[in-house]
Scaffold this motif. Structure first.
Motif, PDB file in Angstrom:
ATOM      1  N   GLN A  10       0.827  -1.197   0.000  1.00  0.00           N
ATOM      2  CA  GLN A  10       0.000   0.000   0.000  1.00  0.00           C
ATOM      3  C   GLN A  10       0.868   1.256   0.000  1.00  0.00           C
ATOM      4  O   GLN A  10       0.562   2.241  -0.675  1.00  0.00           O
ATOM      5  CB  GLN A  10      -0.922  -0.001   1.228  1.00  0.00           C
ATOM      6  N   GLU A  11       1.967   1.214   0.747  1.00  0.00           N
ATOM      7  CA  GLU A  11       2.880   2.364   0.799  1.00  0.00           C
ATOM      8  C   GLU A  11       3.517   2.617  -0.557  1.00  0.00           C
ATOM      9  O   GLU A  11       3.647   3.767  -0.992  1.00  0.00           O
ATOM     10  CB  GLU A  11       3.964   2.102   1.848  1.00  0.00           C
ATOM     11  N   LEU A  12       3.894   1.531  -1.253  1.00  0.00           N
ATOM     12  CA  LEU A  12       4.473   1.677  -2.597  1.00  0.00           C
ATOM     13  C   LEU A  12       3.460   2.277  -3.564  1.00  0.00           C
ATOM     14  O   LEU A  12       3.809   3.113  -4.415  1.00  0.00           O
ATOM     15  CB  LEU A  12       4.938   0.311  -3.106  1.00  0.00           C
ATOM     16  N   SER A  39       8.033 -14.826  -9.289  1.00  0.00           N
ATOM     17  CA  SER A  39       8.491 -13.596  -9.937  1.00  0.00           C
ATOM     18  C   SER A  39       7.894 -12.360  -9.269  1.00  0.00           C
ATOM     19  O   SER A  39       8.561 -11.329  -9.131  1.00  0.00           O
ATOM     20  CB  SER A  39       8.121 -13.611 -11.426  1.00  0.00           C
ATOM     21  N   ASP A  40       6.614 -12.451  -8.818  1.00  0.00           N
ATOM     22  CA  ASP A  40       5.993 -11.326  -8.127  1.00  0.00           C
ATOM     23  C   ASP A  40       6.635 -11.091  -6.768  1.00  0.00           C
ATOM     24  O   ASP A  40       6.847  -9.954  -6.350  1.00  0.00           O
ATOM     25  CB  ASP A  40       4.492 -11.584  -7.955  1.00  0.00           C
ATOM     26  N   ALA A  41       6.936 -12.187  -6.063  1.00  0.00           N
ATOM     27  CA  ALA A  41       7.579 -12.057  -4.761  1.00  0.00           C
ATOM     28  C   ALA A  41       8.952 -11.414  -4.901  1.00  0.00           C
ATOM     29  O   ALA A  41       9.333 -10.535  -4.104  1.00  0.00           O
ATOM     30  CB  ALA A  41       7.696 -13.434  -4.098  1.00  0.00           C
ATOM     31  N   LYS A  42       9.705 -11.819  -5.924  1.00  0.00           N
ATOM     32  CA  LYS A  42      11.032 -11.236  -6.165  1.00  0.00           C
ATOM     33  C   LYS A  42      10.919  -9.772  -6.562  1.00  0.00           C
ATOM     34  O   LYS A  42      11.711  -8.927  -6.125  1.00  0.00           O
ATOM     35  CB  LYS A  42      11.739 -12.037  -7.267  1.00  0.00           C
ATOM     36  N   TYR A  43       9.920  -9.480  -7.403  1.00  0.00           N
ATOM     37  CA  TYR A  43       9.692  -8.098  -7.838  1.00  0.00           C
ATOM     38  C   TYR A  43       9.399  -7.199  -6.648  1.00  0.00           C
ATOM     39  O   TYR A  43       9.957  -6.103  -6.507  1.00  0.00           O
ATOM     40  CB  TYR A  43       8.526  -8.073  -8.826  1.00  0.00           C
ATOM     41  N   LEU A  44       8.522  -7.675  -5.752  1.00  0.00           N
ATOM     42  CA  LEU A  44       8.163  -6.901  -4.569  1.00  0.00           C
ATOM     43  C   LEU A  44       9.356  -6.755  -3.630  1.00  0.00           C
ATOM     44  O   LEU A  44       9.583  -5.685  -3.051  1.00  0.00           O
ATOM     45  CB  LEU A  44       6.996  -7.582  -3.844  1.00  0.00           C
ATOM     46  N   GLU A  45      10.122  -7.812  -3.485  1.00  0.00           N
ATOM     47  CA  GLU A  45      11.306  -7.762  -2.622  1.00  0.00           C
ATOM     48  C   GLU A  45      12.295  -6.714  -3.114  1.00  0.00           C
ATOM     49  O   GLU A  45      12.852  -5.938  -2.325  1.00  0.00           O
ATOM     50  CB  GLU A  45      11.976  -9.147  -2.597  1.00  0.00           C
ATOM     51  N   ASN A  46      12.515  -6.657  -4.438  1.00  0.00           N
ATOM     52  CA  ASN A  46      13.437  -5.665  -5.008  1.00  0.00           C
ATOM     53  C   ASN A  46      12.951  -4.236  -4.774  1.00  0.00           C
ATOM     54  O   ASN A  46      13.737  -3.339  -4.461  1.00  0.00           O
ATOM     55  CB  ASN A  46      13.609  -5.914  -6.508  1.00  0.00           C
ATOM     56  N   LEU A  47      11.626  -4.034  -4.932  1.00  0.00           N
ATOM     57  CA  LEU A  47      11.072  -2.699  -4.696  1.00  0.00           C
ATOM     58  C   LEU A  47      11.259  -2.271  -3.241  1.00  0.00           C
ATOM     59  O   LEU A  47      11.636  -1.126  -2.962  1.00  0.00           O
ATOM     60  CB  LEU A  47       9.584  -2.679  -5.050  1.00  0.00           C
ATOM     61  N   LEU A  52      12.273   1.073   0.101  1.00  0.00           N
ATOM     62  CA  LEU A  52      11.919   1.043   1.531  1.00  0.00           C
ATOM     63  C   LEU A  52      12.961   0.204   2.265  1.00  0.00           C
ATOM     64  O   LEU A  52      12.665  -0.856   2.814  1.00  0.00           O
ATOM     65  CB  LEU A  52      10.520   0.432   1.721  1.00  0.00           C
ATOM     66  N   PRO A  53      14.213   0.656   2.276  1.00  0.00           N
ATOM     67  CA  PRO A  53      15.320  -0.156   2.797  1.00  0.00           C
ATOM     68  C   PRO A  53      15.194  -0.540   4.258  1.00  0.00           C
ATOM     69  O   PRO A  53      15.822  -1.497   4.703  1.00  0.00           O
ATOM     70  CB  PRO A  53      16.548   0.743   2.580  1.00  0.00           C
TER      71      PRO A  53
END
Length: 224
Positions: A10-12, A39-47, A52-53
């Motif tokens: 939601q923050e993204l 692929s979605d999990a990896k995509y979200l993890e990268n974002l 949002l480090p």
């Protein structure tokens, strides 16, 4: 439901970071407590790592690793059972069946159903017109033309129903056929300079190439 992860999605979305359509699809999956595709999990993890480090995304990493391990295990088992017939993309395409159908796909399918009903009704009207008025009113050529038009309209209606079914079921061929029909509609609309038709078809073309839509149909699901 992973509330913390859902909050990050939601923050993204609020910050306007990433692909809005893909993030909304991920949000829908999380809200329904469905496992994310690798692929979605990896995509979200990268974002999250990039923008949002400070976020805690250990669970997401674990889910990604677990999903990848499961996919490799399934692929190995499949290769053992069918050493000469397994396709390279078979596991990936099967996994996409976990995707929730995008709303836009449902809308396009409904439009196809409406189009099919209209075509069949028009075809039936042409057929009944010849029957009520009588073939003797029309000459031989006119009657033949009416018959051809009637049959063509009914056939188009049946095709529209089949296409709608394919869209609702996430069939790969339905994406391809819809793409071809949309391109043909654009070509037909250009000479007539129909701005509404052109706008609708360009929107459909753009929508068909959205990552989460292609993933639903098993096309390009691995693209991040």
């Amino acid at each position: 439901m992973d509330k913390a992860l859902l909050d990050k999605v939601q923050e993204l979305l609020i910050l306007g970071i990433g692909d809005e359509g893909r993030l909304r699809h991920i949000k829908s999956m999380l809200e329904q407590d469905l496992k994310l595709y690798a692929s979605d999990a990896k995509y979200l993890e990268n974002l999250i790592q990039t923008h949002l480090p400070d976020s805690e995304n250990t669970d997401l990493k674990n889910d990604t690793k677990k999903e990848t391990t499961q996919n490799k295990t399934l692929q190995n088992n499949s290769n053992e059972n069918k050493p000469n017939s397994t396709k390279p993309n078979e596991i990936r395409v099967t996994s996409t069946r976990n995707y929730v159908r995008p709303l836009g796909v449902t809308i396009i399918a409904i439009l196809e159903i409406i189009s099919g009903i209209s075509s069949i009704v028009i075809g039936a009207v042409f057929s009944m017109l010849v029957g009520f008025v009588g073939a003797d009113v029309f000459d031989m050529i006119g009657t033949s033309i009416m018959g051809i038009v009637s049959g063509t309209m009914v056939a188009m209606g049946v095709v529209a129903f089949v296409l709608a079914w394919g869209l609702l079921k996430g069939k790969s061929w339905a994406w391809t056929v819809t793409l071809i029909f949309t391109i043909l509609n654009v070509i037909i609309s250009i000479p007539s300079m129909n701005p509404i038709s052109l706008a609708i078809n360009f929107v459909i073309l753009y929508y068909l190439y959205r990552p989460h839509v292609k993933a639903y149909f098993g096309k390009g699901a691995e693209i991040l």
